[in-house]
Enzyme design. Structure first.
Site, mmCIF file in Angstrom:
data_model
loop_
_atom_site.group_PDB
_atom_site.id
_atom_site.type_symbol
_atom_site.label_atom_id
_atom_site.label_comp_id
_atom_site.label_asym_id
_atom_site.label_seq_id
_atom_site.Cartn_x
_atom_site.Cartn_y
_atom_site.Cartn_z
ATOM 1 N N ASN A 7 11.102 18.539 -3.732
ATOM 2 C CA ASN A 7 11.998 18.578 -2.579
ATOM 3 C C ASN A 7 11.829 19.917 -1.868
ATOM 4 O O ASN A 7 12.029 20.980 -2.464
ATOM 5 C CB ASN A 7 13.444 18.395 -3.046
ATOM 6 C CG ASN A 7 14.407 18.241 -1.889
ATOM 7 O OD1 ASN A 7 14.361 18.998 -0.930
ATOM 8 N ND2 ASN A 7 15.292 17.266 -1.975
ATOM 9 N N GLU A 70 15.203 11.434 1.810
ATOM 10 C CA GLU A 70 16.594 11.307 1.388
ATOM 11 C C GLU A 70 17.463 11.189 2.626
ATOM 12 O O GLU A 70 17.262 11.922 3.606
ATOM 13 C CB GLU A 70 17.022 12.504 0.549
ATOM 14 C CG GLU A 70 16.355 12.570 -0.814
ATOM 15 C CD GLU A 70 16.910 13.665 -1.688
ATOM 16 O OE1 GLU A 70 16.725 13.595 -2.912
ATOM 17 O OE2 GLU A 70 17.524 14.618 -1.141
ATOM 18 N N HIS A 191 18.290 16.208 -9.680
ATOM 19 C CA HIS A 191 19.410 17.031 -9.225
ATOM 20 C C HIS A 191 19.760 18.067 -10.290
ATOM 21 O O HIS A 191 20.187 17.737 -11.391
ATOM 22 C CB HIS A 191 20.674 16.241 -8.873
ATOM 23 C CG HIS A 191 21.625 17.048 -8.016
ATOM 24 N ND1 HIS A 191 21.414 17.251 -6.672
ATOM 25 C CD2 HIS A 191 22.737 17.739 -8.327
ATOM 26 C CE1 HIS A 191 22.374 18.013 -6.189
ATOM 27 N NE2 HIS A 191 23.197 18.331 -7.175
#
Length: 238
Positions: A7, A70, A191
């Site tokens: 990410n 996302e 996450h």
């Protein structure tokens, strides 16, 4: 080998701190791919706090692995995604005042809107994943919504204050991954994962890919982005 999605949102966060043009997220994506990333993840938030539409358009042109966008189920964002046609869209919850995503998408509590968003994206040939907590009811709801993939939210695991607490959360993640696999749902997770706690998640063989951002970008400040990605990729060996 467990796959790694990187990410790159925080590359854009660094750029926005000064309101300038550098660093360029698309260039960061190229470095990540060269260093072994299996996909590039970017979150186009409704408030555009980091990634902009220009960024995701450039990423769509330049990414050679897989682009995982996302996004919320906001109608405008869904429309942008349908035009952009990323390889994958991961639907996540959003709150304007949150520093980062605080939990999984409540698919069970909002089935109609989520199912409609899933259908619109899939009609454009976009694979859809739902970012959910490791709960059976959410996995069942994801399946009913038509999603063929889920991303298990590992935030509670990452926030664990003790080895025992993290072990309990890891077992919950494993149980959820096993249940999803039996429902023919592909499983990813992410996450809050970093170079230390990821070692407890890697052995969960039902998980196909881990999506990691903040830890890699933080490490990159010290050793460079290519090295940071390579180090994380090495930790994913089973």
């Amino acid at each position: 080998m467990l796959k790694l999605g990187v990410n790159i949102d925080h590359v854009a966060t660094l750029r926005e701190a000064r309101g300038g043009e550098d660093p360029e997220p698309a260039f960061a994506a190229m470095i990540c791919e060269t260093a072994g990333a299996d996909s590039i993840v970017a979150h186009l938030r409704e408030d555009r706090r980091h990634m902009k539409e220009r960024d995701v358009c450039l990423l769509r042109e330049m990414v050679r692995t897989r682009l995982n966008l996302e996004m919320s189920i906001d109608a405008q964002i869904v429309s942008i995604a349908c035009r952009l046609k990323p390889d994958q869209a991961t639907l996540v919850p959003e709150k304007r005042k949150e520093l980062t995503t605080e939990g999984g998408l409540d698919v069970a509590g909002n089935p109609v809107k989520i199912k409609n968003a899933v259908r619109k994206l899939q009609d454009k040939g976009i694979a859809v994943s739902l970012f959910i907590d490791p709960e059976r009811k959410q996995i069942d709801a994801a399946r009913k919504a038509g999603a063929s993939r889920i991303e298990i939210h590992t935030g509670q695991f990452a926030r664990g204050k003790s080895d025992e607490g993290r072990a309990i959360s890891a077992r919950q993640i494993k149980a959820a991954a096993d249940y999803a696999e039996k429902q023919n749902i592909a499983v990813c997770a992410g996450h809050g994962l970093d170079y230390h706690n990821v070692k407890m998640i890697v052995p969960i063989t039902q998980i196909e890919e881990l999506n990691i951002g903040h830890a890699i970008i933080c490490r990159a400040v010290l050793v460079g982005l290519a090295q940071a990605v390579s180090e994380m990729k090495a930790l994913l060996e089973r």
